[in-house]
Design a protein around this motif. Structure first.
Motif, mmCIF file in Angstrom:
data_model
loop_
_atom_site.group_PDB
_atom_site.id
_atom_site.type_symbol
_atom_site.label_atom_id
_atom_site.label_comp_id
_atom_site.label_asym_id
_atom_site.label_seq_id
_atom_site.Cartn_x
_atom_site.Cartn_y
_atom_site.Cartn_z
ATOM 1 N N MET A 122 -17.121 -49.808 59.619
ATOM 2 C CA MET A 122 -16.592 -50.909 58.810
ATOM 3 C C MET A 122 -16.398 -50.490 57.356
ATOM 4 N N ARG A 123 -17.138 -49.441 56.918
ATOM 5 C CA ARG A 123 -16.989 -48.977 55.536
ATOM 6 C C ARG A 123 -15.568 -48.510 55.262
ATOM 7 N N SER A 124 -14.982 -47.768 56.193
ATOM 8 C CA SER A 124 -13.624 -47.262 55.957
ATOM 9 C C SER A 124 -12.629 -48.414 55.862
ATOM 10 N N ARG A 125 -12.880 -49.500 56.567
ATOM 11 C CA ARG A 125 -11.971 -50.651 56.533
ATOM 12 C C ARG A 125 -12.064 -51.424 55.214
ATOM 13 N N MET A 126 -13.137 -51.176 54.451
ATOM 14 C CA MET A 126 -13.291 -51.855 53.164
ATOM 15 C C MET A 126 -12.448 -51.182 52.075
#
Length: 346
Positions: free
Chosen positions: A59-63
């Motif tokens: 989910m970090r990359s999607r932020m």
């Protein structure tokens, strides 16, 4: 009147694209209103009440603003999405009906309208905790299964190293390897997690990577004859040290690289020539490509859970308002086991 059918809907939104290490303030909590009915003309959709949400490293990359990735960025000002367990409140989809329990991609909110149901799975077995479908029986479980069995082609007696081994995926990979008769060592970031690996999950050995100043020497200590299989969750310096310690024809399943996600400039890798010299197969994979194996996976793992042959640890946080903190905690290793947010207890 429509207004009488509306209920409040607490939501977590992304404030703006994130650079570097994410903070709780990068997310906003707001309350909107929702009608508990699929809108007219919205075919093949379901409206769900979210029960459990999953915090996952990807989910970090999607932020951030991602380009040419397998998954889209979150939209600033919009609700964050992720895996969760939910109950169907209303449906215009022939496969789902009111009252069904499901797991799949949903919103970080109390109620979500899901218009794309391709990755939505109906939960048939409810004699295990429902929260398990955010982890061992959901995406992380399938990730461990596909990465270990399909990518690594393991054999009894082989040596297996798992990084981020106490996490949702790593703890299962290690146990799958032990059940197959492999020698398994894991790395984690605290003494408590190392103890968990050895005493709860049955790893042959484990170490705290933060205490080790020379990872190459550390791996030589635990694998004097080399590593057959490496399940990669962290990247960076760990991967570089592992490459030096792989056996000829070793296999590396690249699942994640959490050490790199918050760096503005990722660390370089210096030992990639080992891939040639040792004829190592290193393969990245996405769990979506293996969801067709989900029934086969359940057939294997459900009996193991019920017979107590697999242990599973969850780190549970209560309340949607605590979801941002729980997600941020992943990147400093604050969680012990699979990080789950309880939105509405069953």
């Amino acid at each position: 009147m429509a207004g009488e059918e509306e209920v409040s809907n607490k939501q977590v939104l992304l404030k703006d694209y994130v650079n570097g290490f994410p903070k709780e303030s990068d997310m906003i909590l707001r309350t909107s209103a929702v009608r508990l009915k699929v809108p007219d003309g919205c075919n093949d959709a379901v409206l769900v009440k979210n029960l459990y949400l999953s915090c996952d490293p990807y989910m970090r990359s999607r932020m951030g603003k991602v380009e040419a990735s397998y998954i889209d960025s979150f939209t600033p000002g919009s609700v964050i999405t992720g895996y969760g367990v939910a109950r169907v409140v209303d449906s215009s989809h022939p496969k789902f009906e009111k009252g069904d329990l499901v797991w799949g991609m949903t919103g970080w909110e109390e109620f979500s309208l899901i218009t794309s149901t391709d990755g939505l799975f109906k939960i048939q077995n409810t004699d295990v905790p429902l929260s398990y479908y955010t982890g061992i029986l959901g995406m992380p479980g399938m990730t461990a299964y596909a990465g270990f069995y399909e990518i690594c082609s393991p054999k009894k007696g082989e040596t297996v190293f798992v990084s981020a081994a106490s996490g949702a995926v790593g703890q299962l990979v290690g146990q799958f390897a032990k059940l197959l008769g492999c020698y398994v060592v894991g790395s984690a970031g605290s003494k408590a997690k190392v103890d968990l690996l050895k005493n709860k999950f049955g790893f042959d050995d484990a170490f705290n990577y933060k205490d080790e100043h020379d990872l190459n020497a550390t791996l030589k200590r635990y694998f004097p004859d080399g590593i057959d299989i490496y399940f990669e969750n962290v990247g960076g310096k760990m991967l570089d040290a592992v490459l030096l310690n792989m056996k000829v024809h070793g296999r590396i399943a690249v699942c994640g690289m959490i050490s790199q996600y918050n760096l503005e400039k990722p660390e370089g890798s210096y030992n990639l020539a080992c891939l040639i010299m040792k004829q190592i197969r290193m393969e990245g994979f996405l769990v979506f490509s293996y969801y067709h194996l989900y029934p086969k996976f359940l057939e294997m793992v459900l009996p193991l859970i019920k017979e107590g042959k697999i242990n599973y640890v969850e780190d549970i946080v209560e309340g949607l308002e605590n979801a941002p903190s729980a997600l941020i905690g992943l990147f400093s290793g604050r969680n012990v086991g699979k990080q789950v947010v309880v939105v509405a207890p069953e």
